[in-house]
Design a protein around this motif. Sequence first.
Motif, PDB file in Angstrom:
ATOM      1  N   HIS A   1      68.175  55.963 -21.141  1.00  0.00           N
ATOM      2  CA  HIS A   1      69.016  54.867 -21.618  1.00  0.00           C
ATOM      3  C   HIS A   1      69.958  55.419 -22.682  1.00  0.00           C
ATOM      4  O   HIS A   1      69.506  55.913 -23.716  1.00  0.00           O
ATOM      5  CB  HIS A   1      68.172  53.730 -22.219  1.00  0.00           C
TER       6      HIS A   1
ATOM      7  N   GLY B   1      64.594  58.328 -23.707  1.00  0.00           N
ATOM      8  CA  GLY B   1      64.213  58.885 -22.419  1.00  0.00           C
ATOM      9  C   GLY B   1      62.709  58.930 -22.277  1.00  0.00           C
ATOM     10  O   GLY B   1      61.997  59.188 -23.245  1.00  0.00           O
ATOM     11  N   GLU B   2      62.255  58.639 -21.076  1.00  0.00           N
ATOM     12  CA  GLU B   2      60.842  58.793 -20.755  1.00  0.00           C
ATOM     13  C   GLU B   2      60.763  59.845 -19.654  1.00  0.00           C
ATOM     14  O   GLU B   2      61.420  59.717 -18.618  1.00  0.00           O
ATOM     15  CB  GLU B   2      60.247  57.474 -20.268  1.00  0.00           C
TER      16      GLU B   2
ATOM     17  N   GLU C   1      57.870  60.638 -24.407  1.00  0.00           N
ATOM     18  CA  GLU C   1      58.963  59.741 -24.775  1.00  0.00           C
ATOM     19  C   GLU C   1      59.834  60.441 -25.806  1.00  0.00           C
ATOM     20  O   GLU C   1      59.326  61.068 -26.739  1.00  0.00           O
ATOM     21  CB  GLU C   1      58.405  58.435 -25.344  1.00  0.00           C
TER      22      GLU C   1
ATOM     23  N   THR D   1      60.138  63.213 -13.154  1.00  0.00           N
ATOM     24  CA  THR D   1      61.088  62.098 -13.169  1.00  0.00           C
ATOM     25  C   THR D   1      61.466  61.801 -14.611  1.00  0.00           C
ATOM     26  O   THR D   1      60.762  62.179 -15.547  1.00  0.00           O
ATOM     27  CB  THR D   1      60.489  60.806 -12.558  1.00  0.00           C
ATOM     28  N   SER D   2      62.573  61.108 -14.753  1.00  0.00           N
ATOM     29  CA  SER D   2      62.977  60.665 -16.087  1.00  0.00           C
ATOM     30  C   SER D   2      63.668  59.316 -15.981  1.00  0.00           C
ATOM     31  O   SER D   2      64.333  59.029 -14.981  1.00  0.00           O
ATOM     32  CB  SER D   2      63.894  61.687 -16.760  1.00  0.00           C
ATOM     33  N   THR D   3      63.473  58.506 -17.004  1.00  0.00           N
ATOM     34  CA  THR D   3      64.159  57.231 -17.134  1.00  0.00           C
ATOM     35  C   THR D   3      64.950  57.302 -18.429  1.00  0.00           C
ATOM     36  O   THR D   3      64.377  57.541 -19.497  1.00  0.00           O
ATOM     37  CB  THR D   3      63.163  56.063 -17.191  1.00  0.00           C
TER      38      THR D   3
ATOM     39  N   GLU E   1      58.364  62.185 -17.140  1.00  0.00           N
ATOM     40  CA  GLU E   1      57.080  62.491 -16.504  1.00  0.00           C
ATOM     41  C   GLU E   1      57.109  63.986 -16.218  1.00  0.00           C
ATOM     42  O   GLU E   1      57.981  64.472 -15.498  1.00  0.00           O
ATOM     43  CB  GLU E   1      56.902  61.698 -15.209  1.00  0.00           C
TER      44      GLU E   1
END
Length: 193
Positions: free
Chosen positions: A135, A178-179, A165, A131-133, A181
């Motif tokens: 911005h 970006g974070e 990160e 997964t990634s978060t 996993e």
Amino acid sequence: MRVPKRERQRQLGISLEQNPFLTDEELSRQFNVSVQTIRLDRLECGIPELRERLKTVAARTMEAEVKSLQSDEVIGEIVDIELDKRAISIFDVSEEHVFQRNGIARGHHLFAQANSLAVAVLDDDLALTVTSTLHFLRPVKAGDRVIARAIVDKDRSNDKRTFVEVFSTVENETVFTGEFEMYQTTDQSRRKS
């Protein structure tokens, strides 16, 4: 008051040792001289242009360290890496990377740079994004140099998941975070000991 030529050249060498990513334009502002003067100083000191410096560092880095990707699979150029800890890559945004209508970089290029760096920093033959978060903080344009820094978050990582990160900047201003996993085939607990 201008710095004498020899002293400027000495300081130029020190500046580039501390930050090899500096462009001739940035150096000209730092030393308050023309870009042409910086180029002549580099030539006299035997310091190659930025592109050549980065190619040399990137080639050594890819040969010596990266396991999870081939050099042609990395978006941007990896210029520094310490596996399972941190990595830095540089991506020069050109006309082919931007929307023609407004000149803003397409987001998938910034994501690809960050994601490939998150994969490359891991000390494993196989690393996949789970997964990634993301911005996107401000637009990036053609001609911008994006410097991405990846940091492995050991505190949050476990046996098969590693968190990375990534912070991307243009002229020291954060433009993307970006974070990621990441899944790895190697058991993390065995590698820590």
